[in-house]
Motif scaffolding. Structure first.
Motif, PDB file in Angstrom:
ATOM      1  N   ARG A 121     -11.496  14.211  -3.705  1.00 22.14           N
ATOM      2  CA  ARG A 121     -10.462  13.467  -4.429  1.00 22.14           C
ATOM      3  C   ARG A 121     -10.023  12.278  -3.589  1.00 22.14           C
ATOM      4  O   ARG A 121     -10.011  12.334  -2.368  1.00 22.14           O
ATOM      5  CB  ARG A 121      -9.254  14.362  -4.694  1.00 22.14           C
ATOM      6  N   ARG A 122      -9.611  11.252  -4.274  1.00 18.04           N
ATOM      7  CA  ARG A 122      -9.071  10.096  -3.569  1.00 18.04           C
ATOM      8  C   ARG A 122      -7.575  10.324  -3.350  1.00 18.04           C
ATOM      9  O   ARG A 122      -6.818  10.480  -4.315  1.00 18.04           O
ATOM     10  CB  ARG A 122      -9.302   8.839  -4.386  1.00 18.04           C
ATOM     11  N   PRO A 123      -7.139  10.360  -2.097  1.00 14.85           N
ATOM     12  CA  PRO A 123      -5.716  10.605  -1.833  1.00 14.85           C
ATOM     13  C   PRO A 123      -4.894   9.339  -2.075  1.00 14.85           C
ATOM     14  O   PRO A 123      -5.445   8.242  -2.182  1.00 14.85           O
ATOM     15  CB  PRO A 123      -5.713  10.962  -0.347  1.00 14.85           C
ATOM     16  N   PRO A 124      -3.577   9.479  -2.144  1.00 18.20           N
ATOM     17  CA  PRO A 124      -2.732   8.276  -2.178  1.00 18.20           C
ATOM     18  C   PRO A 124      -3.058   7.437  -0.940  1.00 18.20           C
ATOM     19  O   PRO A 124      -3.220   7.969   0.161  1.00 18.20           O
ATOM     20  CB  PRO A 124      -1.308   8.825  -2.107  1.00 18.20           C
ATOM     21  N   THR A 125      -3.210   6.143  -1.132  1.00 15.08           N
ATOM     22  CA  THR A 125      -3.672   5.273  -0.050  1.00 15.08           C
ATOM     23  C   THR A 125      -2.746   4.075   0.113  1.00 15.08           C
ATOM     24  O   THR A 125      -2.243   3.533  -0.875  1.00 15.08           O
ATOM     25  CB  THR A 125      -5.106   4.786  -0.355  1.00 15.08           C
ATOM     26  N   VAL A 126      -2.555   3.675   1.364  1.00  9.01           N
ATOM     27  CA  VAL A 126      -1.818   2.448   1.674  1.00  9.01           C
ATOM     28  C   VAL A 126      -2.689   1.591   2.583  1.00  9.01           C
ATOM     29  O   VAL A 126      -3.536   2.098   3.313  1.00  9.01           O
ATOM     30  CB  VAL A 126      -0.462   2.735   2.357  1.00  9.01           C
ATOM     31  N   SER A 127      -2.461   0.293   2.539  1.00  7.33           N
ATOM     32  CA  SER A 127      -3.153  -0.625   3.444  1.00  7.33           C
ATOM     33  C   SER A 127      -2.487  -0.556   4.814  1.00  7.33           C
ATOM     34  O   SER A 127      -1.378  -0.021   4.961  1.00  7.33           O
ATOM     35  CB  SER A 127      -3.070  -2.054   2.905  1.00  7.33           C
ATOM     36  N   ALA A 128      -3.135  -1.113   5.801  1.00  4.77           N
ATOM     37  CA  ALA A 128      -2.554  -1.149   7.144  1.00  4.77           C
ATOM     38  C   ALA A 128      -1.259  -1.960   7.152  1.00  4.77           C
ATOM     39  O   ALA A 128      -0.292  -1.591   7.822  1.00  4.77           O
ATOM     40  CB  ALA A 128      -3.560  -1.724   8.136  1.00  4.77           C
ATOM     41  N   THR A 129      -1.220  -3.036   6.402  1.00  6.61           N
ATOM     42  CA  THR A 129       0.001  -3.850   6.319  1.00  6.61           C
ATOM     43  C   THR A 129       1.143  -3.024   5.734  1.00  6.61           C
ATOM     44  O   THR A 129       2.273  -3.053   6.238  1.00  6.61           O
ATOM     45  CB  THR A 129      -0.256  -5.111   5.472  1.00  6.61           C
ATOM     46  N   GLU A 130       0.857  -2.281   4.667  1.00  9.22           N
ATOM     47  CA  GLU A 130       1.873  -1.408   4.083  1.00  9.22           C
ATOM     48  C   GLU A 130       2.281  -0.312   5.064  1.00  9.22           C
ATOM     49  O   GLU A 130       3.464   0.028   5.176  1.00  9.22           O
ATOM     50  CB  GLU A 130       1.347  -0.770   2.803  1.00  9.22           C
ATOM     51  N   ALA A 131       1.305   0.229   5.799  1.00  4.45           N
ATOM     52  CA  ALA A 131       1.598   1.281   6.772  1.00  4.45           C
ATOM     53  C   ALA A 131       2.535   0.773   7.864  1.00  4.45           C
ATOM     54  O   ALA A 131       3.443   1.499   8.279  1.00  4.45           O
ATOM     55  CB  ALA A 131       0.304   1.808   7.388  1.00  4.45           C
ATOM     56  N   LEU A 132       2.324  -0.442   8.317  1.00  5.26           N
ATOM     57  CA  LEU A 132       3.219  -1.020   9.334  1.00  5.26           C
ATOM     58  C   LEU A 132       4.660  -1.024   8.837  1.00  5.26           C
ATOM     59  O   LEU A 132       5.581  -0.657   9.578  1.00  5.26           O
ATOM     60  CB  LEU A 132       2.779  -2.440   9.692  1.00  5.26           C
ATOM     61  N   GLN A 133       4.862  -1.427   7.595  1.00  7.85           N
ATOM     62  CA  GLN A 133       6.217  -1.450   7.028  1.00  7.85           C
ATOM     63  C   GLN A 133       6.770  -0.042   6.869  1.00  7.85           C
ATOM     64  O   GLN A 133       7.930   0.218   7.160  1.00  7.85           O
ATOM     65  CB  GLN A 133       6.235  -2.182   5.686  1.00  7.85           C
ATOM     66  N   LEU A 134       5.923   0.874   6.416  1.00  6.53           N
ATOM     67  CA  LEU A 134       6.365   2.264   6.242  1.00  6.53           C
ATOM     68  C   LEU A 134       6.771   2.887   7.572  1.00  6.53           C
ATOM     69  O   LEU A 134       7.761   3.617   7.643  1.00  6.53           O
ATOM     70  CB  LEU A 134       5.270   3.084   5.571  1.00  6.53           C
ATOM     71  N   VAL A 135       6.017   2.599   8.635  1.00  4.96           N
ATOM     72  CA  VAL A 135       6.378   3.104   9.972  1.00  4.96           C
ATOM     73  C   VAL A 135       7.714   2.503  10.392  1.00  4.96           C
ATOM     74  O   VAL A 135       8.583   3.200  10.928  1.00  4.96           O
ATOM     75  CB  VAL A 135       5.261   2.798  10.993  1.00  4.96           C
ATOM     76  N   HIS A 136       7.887   1.236  10.144  1.00  5.56           N
ATOM     77  CA  HIS A 136       9.165   0.577  10.451  1.00  5.56           C
ATOM     78  C   HIS A 136      10.316   1.255   9.719  1.00  5.56           C
ATOM     79  O   HIS A 136      11.428   1.366  10.235  1.00  5.56           O
ATOM     80  CB  HIS A 136       9.086  -0.907  10.073  1.00  5.56           C
ATOM     81  N   ASP A 137      10.028   1.753   8.505  1.00  7.64           N
ATOM     82  CA  ASP A 137      11.047   2.418   7.684  1.00  7.64           C
ATOM     83  C   ASP A 137      11.187   3.908   7.978  1.00  7.64           C
ATOM     84  O   ASP A 137      11.967   4.593   7.316  1.00  7.64           O
ATOM     85  CB  ASP A 137      10.726   2.226   6.198  1.00  7.64           C
ATOM     86  N   GLY A 138      10.412   4.437   8.934  1.00 11.08           N
ATOM     87  CA  GLY A 138      10.585   5.829   9.341  1.00 11.08           C
ATOM     88  C   GLY A 138       9.413   6.763   9.109  1.00 11.08           C
ATOM     89  O   GLY A 138       9.499   7.945   9.440  1.00 11.08           O
TER      90      GLY A 138
END
Length: 109
Positions: free
Chosen positions: A8-25
């Motif tokens: 199955r294809r899991p929910p996916t984020v780009s590296a740019t999105e991941a950077l923001q998500l890490v910034h957000d916790g």
């Protein structure tokens, strides 16, 4: 890990999105092998190699978005599916280490 985790294809984020998500916790869960982690890794990431993830995922926080991470995004796709099946809010970061670097993400040696 079982083959079904890769079907199955899991929910996916780009590296740019991941950077923001890490910034957000969000928390990066690095599923690469020890020698890969020792070479270079994302600061503040949790190292939990894919082969131990099924037994150790209970150690991860249940109230935090988890971003599965590996070198190219294939192992982390299976890891993200496994985490979701175990009740975690988890996504796969597409592009892996290459994408993280390209997006300007920091690395530690």
């Amino acid at each position: 890990m079982r083959v079904r985790h890769y079907l199955r294809r899991p929910p996916t984020v780009s590296a740019t999105e991941a950077l923001q998500l890490v910034h957000d916790g969000a928390l990066v869960v690095d599923v690469r092998r020890d020698f890969e982690w020792n070479r270079v890794h994302i600061p503040d990431a949790v190292h939990m190699p894919l082969e131990v993830l099924p037994d150790r995922c209970i150690e991860l926080p249940e109230d935090t978005l988890l971003i599965a991470f590996c070198t190219g995004g294939i192992r982390s796709a299976g890891a993200a599916n496994l985490l979701v099946e175990n009740g975690f809010d988890a996504v796969n970061m597409s592009g892996g280490l290459i994408g993280w670097r390209a997006a300007g993400g920091e690395l530690s040696e």
